[in-house]
Design a protein around this motif. Structure first.
Motif, mmCIF file in Angstrom:
data_model
loop_
_atom_site.group_PDB
_atom_site.id
_atom_site.type_symbol
_atom_site.label_atom_id
_atom_site.label_comp_id
_atom_site.label_asym_id
_atom_site.label_seq_id
_atom_site.Cartn_x
_atom_site.Cartn_y
_atom_site.Cartn_z
ATOM 1 N N ALA A 60 14.809 -6.978 -12.444
ATOM 2 C CA ALA A 60 13.745 -7.889 -12.893
ATOM 3 C C ALA A 60 13.617 -9.121 -12.015
ATOM 4 C CB ALA A 60 13.997 -8.315 -14.345
ATOM 5 N N LYS A 61 14.460 -9.255 -10.989
ATOM 6 C CA LYS A 61 14.410 -10.430 -10.124
ATOM 7 C C LYS A 61 13.268 -10.313 -9.119
ATOM 8 C CE LYS A 61 18.675 -9.947 -8.787
ATOM 9 N NZ LYS A 61 19.150 -8.877 -9.666
ATOM 10 N N ILE A 62 12.941 -11.468 -8.491
ATOM 11 C CA ILE A 62 11.915 -11.470 -7.436
ATOM 12 C C ILE A 62 12.443 -10.680 -6.238
ATOM 13 C CG2 ILE A 62 10.660 -12.918 -5.786
ATOM 14 C CD1 ILE A 62 10.529 -15.085 -7.906
ATOM 15 N N GLN A 63 11.641 -9.773 -5.731
ATOM 16 C CA GLN A 63 12.047 -8.917 -4.617
ATOM 17 C C GLN A 63 11.209 -9.231 -3.378
ATOM 18 O OE1 GLN A 63 12.813 -4.744 -5.756
ATOM 19 N NE2 GLN A 63 12.254 -5.335 -7.871
ATOM 20 N N THR A 64 11.802 -8.958 -2.232
ATOM 21 C CA THR A 64 11.143 -9.266 -0.950
ATOM 22 C C THR A 64 10.963 -7.991 -0.146
ATOM 23 O OG1 THR A 64 12.126 -11.482 -0.890
ATOM 24 C CG2 THR A 64 11.287 -10.595 1.185
ATOM 25 N N THR A 65 9.774 -7.797 0.367
ATOM 26 C CA THR A 65 9.460 -6.656 1.228
ATOM 27 C C THR A 65 8.961 -7.188 2.562
ATOM 28 O OG1 THR A 65 8.860 -5.281 -0.675
ATOM 29 C CG2 THR A 65 8.072 -4.584 1.493
ATOM 30 N N ASN A 66 9.607 -6.763 3.658
ATOM 31 C CA ASN A 66 9.230 -7.204 5.001
ATOM 32 C C ASN A 66 8.344 -6.167 5.669
ATOM 33 O OD1 ASN A 66 10.843 -9.786 5.784
ATOM 34 N ND2 ASN A 66 12.336 -8.485 4.738
ATOM 35 N N SER A 67 7.450 -6.663 6.489
ATOM 36 C CA SER A 67 6.570 -5.740 7.216
ATOM 37 C C SER A 67 7.337 -4.910 8.219
ATOM 38 C CB SER A 67 5.475 -6.537 7.942
ATOM 39 O OG SER A 67 6.054 -7.410 8.910
ATOM 40 N N SER A 68 8.512 -5.410 8.651
ATOM 41 C CA SER A 68 9.313 -4.697 9.649
ATOM 42 C C SER A 68 10.254 -3.675 9.018
ATOM 43 C CB SER A 68 10.138 -5.705 10.460
ATOM 44 O OG SER A 68 10.929 -6.520 9.606
ATOM 45 N N ASN A 69 10.175 -3.497 7.702
ATOM 46 C CA ASN A 69 11.074 -2.535 7.044
ATOM 47 C C ASN A 69 10.894 -1.118 7.560
ATOM 48 O OD1 ASN A 69 12.182 -4.550 5.565
ATOM 49 N ND2 ASN A 69 11.237 -3.998 3.614
ATOM 50 N N ASN A 70 9.637 -0.754 7.856
ATOM 51 C CA ASN A 70 9.387 0.612 8.324
ATOM 52 C C ASN A 70 9.373 0.729 9.848
ATOM 53 O OD1 ASN A 70 7.071 -0.786 8.828
ATOM 54 N ND2 ASN A 70 5.769 0.406 7.435
ATOM 55 N N ASN A 71 9.803 -0.381 10.528
ATOM 56 C CA ASN A 71 9.948 -0.379 11.995
ATOM 57 C C ASN A 71 8.642 -0.090 12.727
ATOM 58 O OD1 ASN A 71 12.765 -0.869 11.838
ATOM 59 N ND2 ASN A 71 13.141 1.313 11.483
ATOM 60 N N ASN A 72 7.524 -0.348 12.111
ATOM 61 C CA ASN A 72 6.227 -0.169 12.767
ATOM 62 C C ASN A 72 5.574 -1.537 12.974
ATOM 63 O OD1 ASN A 72 6.333 2.650 12.834
ATOM 64 N ND2 ASN A 72 5.578 2.789 10.724
ATOM 65 N N GLU A 73 5.046 -1.760 14.179
ATOM 66 C CA GLU A 73 4.358 -3.022 14.448
ATOM 67 C C GLU A 73 3.031 -3.067 13.703
ATOM 68 O OE1 GLU A 73 3.953 -3.180 18.680
ATOM 69 O OE2 GLU A 73 5.896 -4.154 18.964
ATOM 70 N N LYS A 74 2.748 -4.200 13.096
ATOM 71 C CA LYS A 74 1.489 -4.383 12.381
ATOM 72 C C LYS A 74 0.505 -5.090 13.313
ATOM 73 C CE LYS A 74 3.544 -2.612 8.881
ATOM 74 N NZ LYS A 74 3.294 -1.210 8.542
ATOM 75 N N ARG A 75 -0.502 -4.339 13.756
ATOM 76 C CA ARG A 75 -1.461 -4.884 14.716
ATOM 77 C C ARG A 75 -2.797 -5.130 14.026
ATOM 78 N NH1 ARG A 75 -0.429 -2.903 20.817
ATOM 79 N NH2 ARG A 75 1.852 -2.826 20.745
ATOM 80 N N PHE A 76 -3.354 -6.311 14.318
ATOM 81 C CA PHE A 76 -4.624 -6.705 13.712
ATOM 82 C C PHE A 76 -5.519 -7.274 14.813
ATOM 83 C CE2 PHE A 76 -1.188 -7.240 10.672
ATOM 84 C CZ PHE A 76 -1.651 -6.544 9.567
ATOM 85 N N PHE A 77 -6.821 -7.350 14.505
ATOM 86 C CA PHE A 77 -7.790 -7.929 15.427
ATOM 87 C C PHE A 77 -8.453 -9.116 14.734
ATOM 88 C CE2 PHE A 77 -7.343 -3.633 16.982
ATOM 89 C CZ PHE A 77 -7.354 -3.789 18.366
ATOM 90 N N ASN A 78 -8.542 -10.242 15.475
ATOM 91 C CA ASN A 78 -9.196 -11.421 14.908
ATOM 92 C C ASN A 78 -10.691 -11.382 15.198
ATOM 93 O OD1 ASN A 78 -9.380 -12.064 17.602
ATOM 94 N ND2 ASN A 78 -8.067 -13.850 17.507
ATOM 95 N N VAL A 79 -11.376 -12.471 14.868
ATOM 96 C CA VAL A 79 -12.825 -12.500 15.022
ATOM 97 C C VAL A 79 -13.237 -12.420 16.490
ATOM 98 C CG1 VAL A 79 -13.007 -15.021 15.182
ATOM 99 C CG2 VAL A 79 -14.909 -13.697 14.197
ATOM 100 N N GLN A 80 -12.324 -12.795 17.409
ATOM 101 C CA GLN A 80 -12.599 -12.729 18.843
ATOM 102 C C GLN A 80 -12.218 -11.375 19.434
ATOM 103 O OE1 GLN A 80 -9.957 -15.992 19.356
ATOM 104 N NE2 GLN A 80 -11.576 -17.479 19.695
#
Length: 320
Positions: A60-80
């Motif tokens: 029931a405690k607060i849990q933390t999930t990291n984007s690097s847990n699955n070892n995949n880079e998270k790539r995004f594109f900005n408005v430019q």
């Protein structure tokens, strides 16, 4: 009778032992009867129907999930249309344990579900911002990293009215994963809420970092040259102003010096004129003495007639 009493006591002890369970602090117990949820147990000592009920303990405690847990880079594109690698984490907690258990009982991983929804929302929000907006941490600015994270958290949680409890969990999971960027499904429908979303690091891909740094160095070089030019321009202006002030001060000093010398010469001439008027003969005598003093110095040779007016007072002295 005694022989039957012992087995009965043992059976009662086994039944009592199997009907008692303890829920530790920071957890909750989902009570199942024939794999159907019949209740929720708070921390403490509880009883259950032996051989019929089972308990599933949930953190029931607060849990933390990291984007690097699955070892995949998270790539995004900005408005430019610049590609960014974003490293982030999300903190979440369970608010509806029954709904949460139904989600994981169907073989779904809540961490994967949260990351899928979060990636979709981040992709949508980052696509509206520039690099400067993303780096900006101002809380007051609507276009900033903090504003982005707050917007993402609110979008993931939705509101209590958005929870579609009547729909099957499998359908909600399928809809959430099918189009995570545009999905309206609230995480509350799976029994969890997002407490916080934080971006830890934003980097450019290695293949474009060098060109970006080269552009940054070129821009800094242009700014540096402009600053140096402005500095030289300011220095020349200061030097010109100092030279002007110097010339002005010297000219004024020379003017005042000439005026003072002229006034002194005028006073001296007046004094001489007054003195001459009182005793002209004495003044002529003094002038002759000064002339003798200036003429007869060193080994100079003078050729002059003894009867000259120059020796007037010397002749008077010799006659006496």
């Amino acid at each position: 009778m005694r022989k039957l009493l012992i087995p009965i006591v043992l059976i009662l002890m086994v039944v009592l032992y199997s009907s008692v369970y303890v829920i530790e602090e920071g957890t909750r117990g989902v009570v199942l009867r024939f794999n159907k949820i019949i209740g929720l147990s708070e921390p403490g000592l509880h009883f259950k129907m032996p051989l019929v009920d089972s308990i599933k303990t949930i953190d029931a405690k607060i849990q933390t999930t990291n984007s690097s847990n699955n070892n995949n880079e998270k790539r995004f594109f900005n408005v430019q249309k610049k590609e960014l690698i974003v490293d982030y984490f999300v903190q979440w907690k369970i608010v509806d344990f029954n709904r949460y258990y139904e989600t994981i009982a169907g073989g779904n991983d809540v961490n994967d579900l949260i990351l899928a929804r979060l990636n979709g929302r981040l992709r949508s929000e980052i696509g509206k911002l520039s690099n400067r907006d993303i780096i900006n941490d101002s809380n007051a600015d609507t276009k900033s990293r903090n504003s982005l994270m707050t917007s993402v958290k609110d979008a993931l949680n939705g509101s209590l009215q958005d929870v579609e409890e009547n729909l099957p969990i499998d359908k909600l999971v399928t809809d959430a994963k099918k189009d995570p960027e545009n999905s309206k499904t609230s995480l509350r429908a799976f029994g969890v809420v997002v407490v916080d979303v934080r971006i830890k690091q934003i980097n450019f891909p290695a293949e474009v970092s060098e060109s970006i740094y080269a552009n940054m160095r070129a821009e800094r070089g242009v700014i540096a040259r402009e600053k140096r030019y402005e500095g030289k321009k300011t220095a020349e202006e200061i030097r010109a102003e100092a030279t002007f002030e110097k010339t002005k001060i010297i000219s004024e000093a020379e003017r005042q010096a000439r005026a003072i010398r002229g006034e002194g010469d005028a006073n001296a001439a007046k004094l001489y004129a007054d003195a001459f008027g009182k005793d002209i003969e004495f003044f002529s005598f003094i002038r002759s003495l000064k002339a003798y003093e200036q003429s007869f110095t060193g080994n100079d040779v003078m050729v002059i007639s003894p009867d000259s007016e120059f020796f007037k007072y010397m002749k008077l002295k010799s006659n006496k």
